[in-house]
Design a protein around this motif. Sequence first.
Motif, PDB file in Angstrom:
ATOM      1  N   ILE A   1       0.484  -0.716   0.139  1.00  0.00           N
ATOM      2  CA  ILE A   1      -0.113   0.053   0.093  1.00  0.00           C
ATOM      3  C   ILE A   1       0.953   0.569  -0.048  1.00  0.00           C
ATOM      4  O   ILE A   1       1.339   1.348   0.663  1.00  0.00           O
ATOM      5  CB  ILE A   1      -0.736  -0.165   0.862  1.00  0.00           C
ATOM      6  CG1 ILE A   1      -1.989  -1.622   0.674  1.00  0.00           C
ATOM      7  CG2 ILE A   1      -1.731   1.106   1.136  1.00  0.00           C
ATOM      8  CD1 ILE A   1      -2.458  -1.479   2.384  1.00  0.00           C
ATOM      9  N   LEU A   2       0.449   2.143  -1.487  1.00  0.00           N
ATOM     10  CA  LEU A   2       1.821   2.863  -1.371  1.00  0.00           C
ATOM     11  C   LEU A   2       1.548   4.993  -0.611  1.00  0.00           C
ATOM     12  O   LEU A   2       2.212   5.331  -0.559  1.00  0.00           O
ATOM     13  CB  LEU A   2       2.145   3.426  -2.473  1.00  0.00           C
ATOM     14  CG  LEU A   2       2.692   2.569  -3.756  1.00  0.00           C
ATOM     15  CD1 LEU A   2       2.565   2.377  -5.040  1.00  0.00           C
ATOM     16  CD2 LEU A   2       3.768   1.605  -2.608  1.00  0.00           C
ATOM     17  N   THR A   3      -0.096   4.650  -0.304  1.00  0.00           N
ATOM     18  CA  THR A   3      -0.863   5.797  -0.082  1.00  0.00           C
ATOM     19  C   THR A   3      -1.280   5.834   1.978  1.00  0.00           C
ATOM     20  O   THR A   3      -2.233   5.762   1.842  1.00  0.00           O
ATOM     21  CB  THR A   3      -1.927   5.901  -0.813  1.00  0.00           C
ATOM     22  OG1 THR A   3      -2.234   4.506  -0.709  1.00  0.00           O
ATOM     23  CG2 THR A   3      -1.003   6.878  -1.857  1.00  0.00           C
ATOM     24  N   VAL A   4       0.324   5.049   2.258  1.00  0.00           N
ATOM     25  CA  VAL A   4      -0.340   5.294   3.956  1.00  0.00           C
ATOM     26  C   VAL A   4       0.707   6.580   4.094  1.00  0.00           C
ATOM     27  O   VAL A   4       2.063   6.380   4.176  1.00  0.00           O
ATOM     28  CB  VAL A   4       0.351   3.944   4.411  1.00  0.00           C
ATOM     29  CG1 VAL A   4      -0.561   4.523   5.599  1.00  0.00           C
ATOM     30  CG2 VAL A   4      -0.385   3.000   4.665  1.00  0.00           C
ATOM     31  N   ALA A   5       0.028   7.624   5.236  1.00  0.00           N
ATOM     32  CA  ALA A   5       0.647   9.073   5.419  1.00  0.00           C
ATOM     33  C   ALA A   5       1.291   8.416   6.579  1.00  0.00           C
ATOM     34  O   ALA A   5       0.965   7.433   7.692  1.00  0.00           O
ATOM     35  CB  ALA A   5      -0.162   9.906   6.307  1.00  0.00           C
TER      36      ALA A   5
END
Length: 250
Positions: free
Chosen positions: A246-250
Motif C-alpha cells: 500500500i503506497l498511500t499510507v501517510a
Amino acid sequence: MLSEKEIPVLREACQIAARVLEEMCEFVEAGMNTYDLDQFGKKRLAEYGAESACYQYRVRDLVFPSHTCLSVNDEIVHGIGRLDRQISEGDIIAVDVCVRYRGMIGDNARTVLIGKGKPEDEKLLAVTRTALERGIAEAIVGNRVGEISHAVQTYVEKNGFSVVRDFVGHGVGESMHEEPQIPNFGRRRSGPKLVPGMALAIEPMVNAGTHKVEMLGDGWTAVTKDRKRSAHFEHTVLVTPEGPEILTVA
C-alpha cells in the motif's frame, strides 16, 4: 507495468497524496464550504512540490475545475469544490486527492464523518473501509482482477449495501487512468492477471441504497439515484512478489 526507475518516484507521489489527504481530513469541519477545503488542498500540494492530477482534467468538452474531488452525502464521486456547498454537522464527505509528482500519479480517497453521526453512516464507512482492505488482500501476483472485484462485492452486499457499477478502480502510473480497470463487482478468475510492477488504484464506492447513479447538471458530480448516502475509500497499491504494498499510507 512500471519500471524499476519509475517505482521509487511513484512511491514519492503516493506519499504526497497520502499526506495531503490526511491533512484535508483533519482540516475539514462543520461550517466550512467545499471551495475553501479544495483551496487548502491546492495550497498543500504546491507546498509539497506537486500538482493536482484532476485539475483541468478534460472529458470531451468538460474541464474539471477543482484541485480535489469533494463529494458530500449522496454525492458518490467527482464533487466540485463550491462556495455555496456548506458542510454541516452529521454530513459525510469523501475527500479524493490525486497528485502528479515528477511525472507519476498518486491517488487516494477517504470518507469522513463530520461531528457526531448516525449509526447507519458509521456502518457504511466501516464496511467500505473493510471492503477496500478485502480487495487489497487479493492484489497478489497470479491472481486476476476478478479476485479483487469479487472480494469487494461480496463483503459489501453481505452487509446490506450496494457497489457502484458506473465508476471503477484503475491502473496508475504516468497517467491517472491506465489499464487494467478494476470494477468493485465481478467473478473470480476473471479479468487481467496481476503481475509484479502493476500499480492499482483500488477504490470501493458503496451506496446505502441502490447502486444506480445520476449525474448532476455540472456534468461531473455523480449522485445516488435514490439520494441515499455513499462512501468512497481508495489506496494506490503496488503488486509485488512479496504481496500488495500500500503506497498511500501517510
